[in-house]
Design a protein around this motif. Sequence first.
Motif, mmCIF file in Angstrom:
data_model
loop_
_atom_site.group_PDB
_atom_site.id
_atom_site.type_symbol
_atom_site.label_atom_id
_atom_site.label_comp_id
_atom_site.label_asym_id
_atom_site.label_seq_id
_atom_site.Cartn_x
_atom_site.Cartn_y
_atom_site.Cartn_z
ATOM 1 N N ARG A 26 19.837 75.338 19.468
ATOM 2 C CA ARG A 26 18.713 75.005 18.597
ATOM 3 C C ARG A 26 17.755 76.183 18.486
ATOM 4 O O ARG A 26 17.235 76.468 17.405
ATOM 5 C CB ARG A 26 17.996 73.762 19.099
ATOM 6 N N LEU A 27 17.548 76.869 19.594
ATOM 7 C CA LEU A 27 16.717 78.070 19.554
ATOM 8 C C LEU A 27 17.373 79.137 18.675
ATOM 9 O O LEU A 27 16.687 79.817 17.904
ATOM 10 C CB LEU A 27 16.490 78.611 20.964
ATOM 11 N N ALA A 28 18.694 79.267 18.776
ATOM 12 C CA ALA A 28 19.417 80.246 17.958
ATOM 13 C C ALA A 28 19.307 79.908 16.475
ATOM 14 O O ALA A 28 19.144 80.801 15.638
ATOM 15 C CB ALA A 28 20.880 80.313 18.381
ATOM 16 N N ILE A 29 19.369 78.632 16.138
ATOM 17 C CA ILE A 29 19.236 78.210 14.737
ATOM 18 C C ILE A 29 17.846 78.570 14.220
ATOM 19 O O ILE A 29 17.711 79.148 13.135
ATOM 20 C CB ILE A 29 19.511 76.698 14.587
ATOM 21 N N LEU A 30 16.806 78.230 14.987
ATOM 22 C CA LEU A 30 15.436 78.544 14.566
ATOM 23 C C LEU A 30 15.248 80.055 14.421
ATOM 24 O O LEU A 30 14.657 80.525 13.440
ATOM 25 C CB LEU A 30 14.424 77.979 15.556
ATOM 26 N N LYS A 31 15.766 80.804 15.375
ATOM 27 C CA LYS A 31 15.646 82.260 15.334
ATOM 28 C C LYS A 31 16.384 82.824 14.115
ATOM 29 O O LYS A 31 15.863 83.695 13.413
ATOM 30 C CB LYS A 31 16.201 82.857 16.628
ATOM 31 N N TYR A 32 17.571 82.327 13.850
ATOM 32 C CA TYR A 32 18.354 82.792 12.705
ATOM 33 C C TYR A 32 17.624 82.515 11.388
ATOM 34 O O TYR A 32 17.515 83.394 10.529
ATOM 35 C CB TYR A 32 19.737 82.139 12.704
ATOM 36 N N LEU A 33 17.097 81.309 11.248
ATOM 37 C CA LEU A 33 16.373 80.967 10.023
ATOM 38 C C LEU A 33 15.112 81.816 9.882
ATOM 39 O O LEU A 33 14.747 82.210 8.775
ATOM 40 C CB LEU A 33 16.027 79.473 9.998
ATOM 41 N N ALA A 34 14.448 82.114 10.995
ATOM 42 C CA ALA A 34 13.243 82.951 10.953
ATOM 43 C C ALA A 34 13.590 84.384 10.576
ATOM 44 O O ALA A 34 12.869 85.017 9.800
ATOM 45 C CB ALA A 34 12.531 82.925 12.306
ATOM 46 N N GLU A 35 14.693 84.881 11.095
ATOM 47 C CA GLU A 35 15.092 86.265 10.811
ATOM 48 C C GLU A 35 15.552 86.460 9.379
ATOM 49 O O GLU A 35 15.311 87.506 8.784
ATOM 50 C CB GLU A 35 16.203 86.703 11.773
ATOM 51 N N ASP A 46 28.773 79.496 10.836
ATOM 52 C CA ASP A 46 29.401 80.820 10.805
ATOM 53 C C ASP A 46 28.641 81.804 11.682
ATOM 54 O O ASP A 46 29.186 82.831 12.090
ATOM 55 C CB ASP A 46 29.454 81.368 9.370
ATOM 56 N N GLU A 47 27.370 81.500 11.956
ATOM 57 C CA GLU A 47 26.513 82.402 12.731
ATOM 58 C C GLU A 47 26.457 82.046 14.217
ATOM 59 O O GLU A 47 25.877 82.780 14.996
ATOM 60 C CB GLU A 47 25.089 82.385 12.165
ATOM 61 N N LEU A 48 27.034 80.916 14.589
ATOM 62 C CA LEU A 48 26.963 80.448 15.973
ATOM 63 C C LEU A 48 28.366 80.221 16.532
ATOM 64 O O LEU A 48 29.277 79.886 15.778
ATOM 65 C CB LEU A 48 26.177 79.133 16.043
ATOM 66 N N PRO A 49 28.528 80.370 17.838
ATOM 67 C CA PRO A 49 29.838 80.164 18.448
ATOM 68 C C PRO A 49 30.132 78.691 18.729
ATOM 69 O O PRO A 49 30.606 78.323 19.801
ATOM 70 C CB PRO A 49 29.733 80.970 19.748
ATOM 71 N N LEU A 50 29.826 77.841 17.747
ATOM 72 C CA LEU A 50 30.007 76.399 17.905
ATOM 73 C C LEU A 50 30.718 75.827 16.682
ATOM 74 O O LEU A 50 30.683 76.423 15.605
ATOM 75 C CB LEU A 50 28.644 75.706 18.065
ATOM 76 N N SER A 51 31.293 74.652 16.843
ATOM 77 C CA SER A 51 31.958 73.999 15.718
ATOM 78 C C SER A 51 30.926 73.509 14.705
ATOM 79 O O SER A 51 29.750 73.344 15.025
ATOM 80 C CB SER A 51 32.787 72.810 16.208
#
Length: 108
Positions: A26-35, A46-51
């Motif tokens: 969830r932190l990675a998602i927020l960080k990605y959207l902010a960046e 596609d940006e995360l190592p998850l399904s």
Amino acid sequence: MTKVNLFDKDLQETAAIFKALSHPARLAILKYLAETKVCISGDISDELPLSRTTVHQHLKELKKLKLIQGDIQGVKTNYCLNADTIGKLKESLNGFLSEIDCCTNSKC
């Protein structure tokens, strides 16, 4: 009545935010959207190592707390940070952390 209800509303809301932010995805998602600084209409998985299913569940949790917004356009969803909620989150966390700041205590 659950024991959570014994605490004031501000603490309950802060705890819900901490719970939502307690997962690195969830932190990675927020960080990605902010960046990216734009709404994402592609597949965030596609940006995360998850399904995709797992990412969707994390997006659902972030959306439930209104940390992100998603507008459906055809078969895709555009995801963005919710600037209002992120601003309130910053204020809330700064306020909470300043209340427990032990470094301002002369006994430290």
